[in-house]
Design a protein around this motif. Structure first.
Motif, PDB file in Angstrom:
ATOM      1  N   PHE A   1       0.819  -1.208   0.000  1.00 33.87           N
ATOM      2  CA  PHE A   1       0.000   0.000   0.000  1.00 33.87           C
ATOM      3  C   PHE A   1       0.856   1.264   0.000  1.00 33.87           C
ATOM      4  O   PHE A   1       0.340   2.368   0.142  1.00 33.87           O
ATOM      5  N   ASP A   2       2.148   1.078  -0.149  1.00 35.90           N
ATOM      6  CA  ASP A   2       3.100   2.188  -0.183  1.00 35.90           C
ATOM      7  C   ASP A   2       3.054   2.837  -1.565  1.00 35.90           C
ATOM      8  O   ASP A   2       3.443   2.232  -2.565  1.00 35.90           O
ATOM      9  N   ALA A   3       2.593   4.075  -1.611  1.00 35.61           N
ATOM     10  CA  ALA A   3       2.499   4.794  -2.884  1.00 35.61           C
ATOM     11  C   ALA A   3       3.843   5.329  -3.354  1.00 35.61           C
ATOM     12  O   ALA A   3       3.938   5.929  -4.426  1.00 35.61           O
ATOM     13  N   GLY A   4       4.878   5.075  -2.574  1.00 35.81           N
ATOM     14  CA  GLY A   4       6.205   5.611  -2.854  1.00 35.81           C
ATOM     15  C   GLY A   4       6.633   6.508  -1.711  1.00 35.81           C
ATOM     16  O   GLY A   4       5.868   7.358  -1.260  1.00 35.81           O
TER      17      GLY A   4
ATOM     18  N   GLY B   1       9.515  -6.977  -6.337  1.00 35.96           N
ATOM     19  CA  GLY B   1      10.538  -6.095  -6.885  1.00 35.96           C
ATOM     20  C   GLY B   1      10.668  -4.780  -6.140  1.00 35.96           C
ATOM     21  O   GLY B   1      10.069  -4.558  -5.081  1.00 35.96           O
ATOM     22  N   PHE B   2      11.461  -3.894  -6.720  1.00 31.64           N
ATOM     23  CA  PHE B   2      11.771  -2.580  -6.152  1.00 31.64           C
ATOM     24  C   PHE B   2      11.497  -1.551  -7.233  1.00 31.64           C
ATOM     25  O   PHE B   2      12.141  -1.548  -8.287  1.00 31.64           O
TER      26      PHE B   2
ATOM     27  N   ALA C   1      13.433  -6.131 -10.809  1.00 29.06           N
ATOM     28  CA  ALA C   1      12.489  -7.228 -10.605  1.00 29.06           C
ATOM     29  C   ALA C   1      13.135  -8.351  -9.808  1.00 29.06           C
ATOM     30  O   ALA C   1      14.327  -8.638  -9.956  1.00 29.06           O
ATOM     31  N   ALA C   2      12.334  -8.999  -8.947  1.00 25.50           N
ATOM     32  CA  ALA C   2      12.782 -10.190  -8.232  1.00 25.50           C
ATOM     33  C   ALA C   2      12.847 -11.363  -9.224  1.00 25.50           C
ATOM     34  O   ALA C   2      12.275 -11.283 -10.310  1.00 25.50           O
ATOM     35  N   PRO C   3      13.516 -12.472  -8.885  1.00 28.40           N
ATOM     36  CA  PRO C   3      14.041 -12.783  -7.549  1.00 28.40           C
ATOM     37  C   PRO C   3      15.353 -12.063  -7.233  1.00 28.40           C
ATOM     38  O   PRO C   3      16.096 -11.689  -8.130  1.00 28.40           O
ATOM     39  N   PHE C   4      15.586 -11.909  -5.927  1.00 25.72           N
ATOM     40  CA  PHE C   4      16.833 -11.344  -5.426  1.00 25.72           C
ATOM     41  C   PHE C   4      17.518 -12.382  -4.549  1.00 25.72           C
ATOM     42  O   PHE C   4      16.871 -13.073  -3.759  1.00 25.72           O
ATOM     43  N   ASP C   5      18.816 -12.468  -4.650  1.00 26.20           N
ATOM     44  CA  ASP C   5      19.591 -13.353  -3.794  1.00 26.20           C
ATOM     45  C   ASP C   5      20.894 -12.659  -3.447  1.00 26.20           C
ATOM     46  O   ASP C   5      21.840 -12.664  -4.235  1.00 26.20           O
TER      47      ASP C   5
ATOM     48  N   ARG D   1       8.509  -0.751  -2.009  1.00 30.66           N
ATOM     49  CA  ARG D   1       8.453  -2.211  -2.055  1.00 30.66           C
ATOM     50  C   ARG D   1       7.249  -2.617  -2.882  1.00 30.66           C
ATOM     51  O   ARG D   1       6.143  -2.125  -2.681  1.00 30.66           O
ATOM     52  N   GLU D   2       7.450  -3.528  -3.816  1.00 32.04           N
ATOM     53  CA  GLU D   2       6.332  -4.049  -4.579  1.00 32.04           C
ATOM     54  C   GLU D   2       5.666  -5.191  -3.828  1.00 32.04           C
ATOM     55  O   GLU D   2       6.301  -5.868  -3.004  1.00 32.04           O
TER      56      GLU D   2
END
Length: 352
Positions: A131-134, A185-186, A201-205, A220-221
């Motif tokens: 719900f984070d609009a940025g 993603g971010f 885009a995810a995935p992230f490792d 945060r997406e």
């Protein structure tokens, strides 16, 4: 420099840079070990905000609902601190926190000579909406930091552009872990909130992003399977704890709300450092020879409101007056309007 030529307050000094494989395997074991062993952990929002007005001063602010509640923006994402300023809370990370490995990328970001760590924290959550609009990270000002100033006021100071002379440069190394490629993603706005965003885009490792987040809207997406993203019953007192070696449990008091595996989680380790051009710049910060105070900040803000011709009643306690917070949020409003098609903004269903 004329006002017309003045740099937008929320455009980073350079775009973010990806650093792959940032932590060693042992450092990863140590960091996640602290998270598992030292809970329970509080919601991110519960750390920083007491009302929707305060939250919207940082995230959103253009299309503020009159009846917005802090719970409208709540997602099961939790936070804890490893270290703050010179104080290391969990000794396991002491050497890492004060390492050149973390500090030098921030110095390089700003081409700075000196620097010091400001904090090291983590965020961890399971499948959820976003719900984070940025939002943007809190800036540090001489005399005014996250240690002694509410996040909402630091955000208003950034958006107003009135306090540039007191700002201290900072940078972040944020290292992501998100095994799933279903969301997670971010999104970031490197050209300012009025222009289209970009995303990792995810995935992230063990994927680090070096960034100037105090001058860049980002978010945060949503992550995880769509059918698992609705986390009802969350309150500002909900907490996160580990369960065994591969699970996390969200509780409200003694009542379990949800449980998710580590593979379903999205987590990050967030390091921030301050950067100084030269010894004189750093000494001015350390010796407090040119500090802001909250009284001075509100004096400047009130004078600017009057210059703009805005009519209002000066509050006796501006730090806690929700109407005044909302007025400042509206006056200096700026926020993203465009989101990637792959990562739209989630909105809570209308209340009855």
């Amino acid at each position: 420099m004329t006002n017309a030529a003045k740099r937008h307050p929320l455009i980073p000094v350079v775009p973010p840079e990806v650093l792959h494989g940032f932590y060693t395997p042992q450092e990863i074991v140590t960091l996640f070990g602290v998270v598992r062993e030292h809970g329970p952990w509080r919601l991110v929002l519960a750390h920083h905000f007491a009302s929707a007005e305060e939250y919207l001063a940082t995230s959103g602010g253009r299309d503020r609902k009159q009846d917005a509640r802090l719970s409208d923006f709540t997602a099961p994402v939790f936070r804890g601190y490893f270290a703050r300023e010179a104080a290391v809370i969990h000794d396991e990370v002491r050497d890492l926190y004060f390492s050149r490995k973390l500090l030098e990328p921030v110095l390089r970001l700003h081409n700075a000579r000196y620097g010091m760590p400001l904090n090291l924290l983590f965020n961890l959550g399971g499948p959820s909406h976003s719900f984070d609009a940025g939002h943007f990270d809190s800036s540090t000002w001489r005399g005014m930091t996250v240690v002694n100033t509410p996040v909402w006021l630091l955000s208003v100071m950034s958006k107003s552009g009135l306090f540039d002379a007191w700002e201290v440069k900072s940078g972040q190394v944020i290292t992501y872990f998100c095994p799933s490629d279903v969301g997670g993603g971010f999104t970031y706005w490197p050209d300012g909130p009025d222009l289209p965003p970009q995303r990792f885009a995810a995935p992230f490792d063990n994927t680090a992003i070096l960034s100037d987040n105090s001058h860049m809207y980002h978010r945060r997406e949503a992550n995880g399977p769509h059918e698992r993203r609705d986390a009802t019953e969350l309150t500002m007192t909900s907490s996160l704890s580990s369960h065994g070696d591969d699970a996390w449990v969200v509780r409200d008091g003694d009542r379990e709300i949800e449980r998710f595996s580590h593979r379903e989680s999205r987590s990050l380790f967030h390091y921030t450092a301050l950067a100084f051009d030269d010894l004189a710049d750093m000494t001015r910060y350390l010796d407090h020879t040119d500090d802001l105070t909250s009284d001075k900040v509100f004096e400047i803000l009130v004078a600017d409101l009057k210059t703009r011709g805005i009519r209002f009643s000066e509050p006796s306690d501006p730090m806690a007056d929700r109407e005044f917070v909302a007025l400042l949020t509206d006056t200096y409003a700026m926020a993203p309007r465009n989101y990637p098609a792959e990562a739209p903004l989630d909105v809570h269903a209308a209340r009855p």
